[in-house]
Design a protein around this motif. Structure first.
Motif, PDB file in Angstrom:
ATOM      1  N   VAL A  49       0.745  -1.175   0.105  1.00 21.09           N
ATOM      2  CA  VAL A  49       0.063   0.184  -0.229  1.00 21.09           C
ATOM      3  C   VAL A  49       0.868   1.346  -0.056  1.00 21.09           C
ATOM      4  CG1 VAL A  49      -1.678   1.378   1.301  1.00 21.09           C
ATOM      5  CG2 VAL A  49      -1.983  -1.265   0.891  1.00 21.09           C
ATOM      6  N   LEU A  50       1.985   1.342   0.820  1.00 23.96           N
ATOM      7  CA  LEU A  50       2.706   2.708   0.940  1.00 23.96           C
ATOM      8  C   LEU A  50       3.614   2.794  -0.430  1.00 23.96           C
ATOM      9  CD1 LEU A  50       4.218   1.820   4.449  1.00 23.96           C
ATOM     10  CD2 LEU A  50       2.384   3.566   3.658  1.00 23.96           C
ATOM     11  N   MET A  51       3.936   1.472  -1.143  1.00 24.56           N
ATOM     12  CA  MET A  51       4.693   1.530  -2.270  1.00 24.56           C
ATOM     13  C   MET A  51       3.710   2.193  -3.425  1.00 24.56           C
ATOM     14  SD  MET A  51       6.827  -2.049  -2.209  1.00 24.56           S
ATOM     15  CE  MET A  51       7.450  -1.967  -3.859  1.00 24.56           C
ATOM     16  N   ILE A  52       2.722   1.742  -3.309  1.00 26.27           N
ATOM     17  CA  ILE A  52       1.418   2.166  -4.285  1.00 26.27           C
ATOM     18  C   ILE A  52       1.372   3.817  -4.209  1.00 26.27           C
ATOM     19  CG2 ILE A  52      -0.686   2.185  -5.062  1.00 26.27           C
ATOM     20  CD1 ILE A  52      -0.909  -0.795  -4.625  1.00 26.27           C
ATOM     21  N   LYS A  53       1.197   4.299  -2.875  1.00 26.06           N
ATOM     22  CA  LYS A  53       1.005   5.485  -2.793  1.00 26.06           C
ATOM     23  C   LYS A  53       2.293   6.383  -3.296  1.00 26.06           C
ATOM     24  CE  LYS A  53      -0.049   8.893   0.924  1.00 26.06           C
ATOM     25  NZ  LYS A  53       1.135   9.877   0.718  1.00 26.06           N
ATOM     26  N   ALA A  54       3.620   6.115  -2.953  1.00 26.78           N
ATOM     27  CA  ALA A  54       4.636   6.707  -3.342  1.00 26.78           C
ATOM     28  C   ALA A  54       4.643   6.707  -4.803  1.00 26.78           C
ATOM     29  CB  ALA A  54       5.891   6.307  -2.673  1.00 26.78           C
ATOM     30  N   GLY A  55       4.642   5.378  -5.553  1.00 30.05           N
ATOM     31  CA  GLY A  55       4.715   5.169  -6.855  1.00 30.05           C
ATOM     32  C   GLY A  55       3.853   6.180  -7.733  1.00 30.05           C
ATOM     33  N   VAL A  56       2.256   6.128  -7.389  1.00 31.41           N
ATOM     34  CA  VAL A  56       1.600   6.960  -8.028  1.00 31.41           C
ATOM     35  C   VAL A  56       2.045   8.454  -8.010  1.00 31.41           C
ATOM     36  CG1 VAL A  56      -0.915   7.803  -7.914  1.00 31.41           C
ATOM     37  CG2 VAL A  56      -0.632   5.415  -7.843  1.00 31.41           C
ATOM     38  N   GLY A  57       2.393   8.868  -6.861  1.00 31.89           N
ATOM     39  CA  GLY A  57       2.754  10.259  -6.556  1.00 31.89           C
ATOM     40  C   GLY A  57       4.067  10.892  -7.610  1.00 31.89           C
ATOM     41  N   LEU A  58       4.846   9.575  -7.541  1.00 31.89           N
ATOM     42  CA  LEU A  58       6.097  10.118  -8.481  1.00 31.89           C
ATOM     43  C   LEU A  58       5.769  10.120 -10.034  1.00 31.89           C
ATOM     44  CD1 LEU A  58       8.877   8.145  -6.854  1.00 31.89           C
ATOM     45  CD2 LEU A  58       8.842  10.490  -7.078  1.00 31.89           C
TER      46      LEU A  58
END
Length: 320
Positions: free
Chosen positions: A201-210
């Motif tokens: 979940v944390l990775m998806i949040k960071a990836g989408v932001g970038l």
């Protein structure tokens, strides 16, 4: 022509008090060295312990190392001067690096989510003590690496991409440590997979932001915090200015905004003086120092007759 003035000031680059590119490289290289050493040990322990959480952390750390190496390469390329067809130099390579980091986070998150769900259904044997000890060591390593990268210029999407990789890895180790402790005390092996899903979940949040942030740069959208409509009205409200159109605001790279516009002024106004005043307004009021302004005296025809097909809205002093 006597009634026309054009100005283009140099790109502002990263002139906002952040560390230099050389300093960024040193901090990133230090973080890379720490991560690579620990990565080798974690893979070994993860295989012995049979822990997906540890192996997922190791896979994430591998992308961390790759993201830092990519960021270092991008910084080196971005330092090249503009020449030939590369009229902005290689500055946008940093944005490519940020987008690549975002995409790898999303791809890795998808793979880990699949593996975690599979292990929730059929949980394997996991050695909780090895998981806990390795995760605690990983927390120490990632705190050090996160601190190093935080010392670099995080206003750069390139550096921010590497930082998000490391920060998510820190969260992953914290979740893995909790999972290891649960497995040791209760024997609940599914805690390993659940910890992996938390990290996903944390990775998806960071990836989408970038990906979103880098895509805005590639689409040449106005930088966040700069409202083209408000700036157009502000420019049009200056003495002597009748109209502003063909107004474009974009980012060359992180922290380097650019603006171009066609400005029509009254027949008794000094084009050069108006241009200088607008450049001061943009630099001091909005930190836009890379500008290209075409300033013309308005013709006797209706205002706007200079451009048959202006791009975007027209801004006038009366805000119509």
């Amino acid at each position: 022509m006597a009634d026309r003035g054009e100005a283009a000031s140099g790109a502002s680059g990263h002139a906002h008090g952040h560390p230099s590119a050389d300093s960024d490289r040193r901090w990133l290289a230090g973080a890379l060295a720490v991560i690579v050493v620990f990565l080798l040990g974690e893979v070994t322990v993860g295989v012995v312990a049979g822990s997906l959480a540890l192996l997922s952390d190791a896979a994430h750390m591998l992308t961390d190392a790759a993201s830092i190496a990519l960021a270092l390469w991008a910084i080196r390329l971005a330092a090249r001067p503009a020449a030939g067809r590369m009229t902005y130099g290689w500055k946008r390579v940093e944005i490519l690096s940020a987008q690549a980091n975002g995409v790898t986070l999303l791809v890795l998150a998808a793979w880990l989510a699949y593996e975690a769900i599979r292990r929730l259904v059929h949980p394997p044997e996991v050695t909780g003590a090895l998981v806990l000890i390795t995760a605690l060591c990983g927390i120490v390593v990632n705190v050090a690496a996160t601190w190093m990268i935080s010392r670099a210029n995080r206003a750069s999407l390139n550096v921010e991409g590497a930082y998000q990789h490391i920060l998510n890895d820190l969260f992953a180790f914290i979740a893995t440590a909790v999972a290891g402790a649960i497995i040791m005390t209760t024997g609940f092996a599914r805690a390993d997979a659940i910890a992996t899903l938390v990290v996903v979940v944390l990775m998806i949040k960071a990836g989408v932001g970038l990906v979103v942030a880098s895509s805005r740069v590639f689409l040449e959208a106005a930088p966040l915090g700069l409202d083209p409509t408000a700036i157009g009205h502000e420019m049009a409200a200056r003495d002597g200015v009748l109209e502003v159109h063909d107004l474009h605001i974009w980012e060359i790279t992180s922290g380097s905004s650019a603006l171009s516009a066609h400005v029509l002024v009254a027949s008794d106004s000094d084009c050069h003086a108006v241009r200088d005043e607008l450049n001061r307004l943009l630099a001091e009021g909005h930190n836009i120092e890379h500008t290209t302004l075409q300033v013309d005296h308005a013709r006797p025809e209706p205002v706007g007759a200079h451009c048959d097909h202006p791009h975007g809205p027209t801004h006038r002093a009366d805000h119509r």
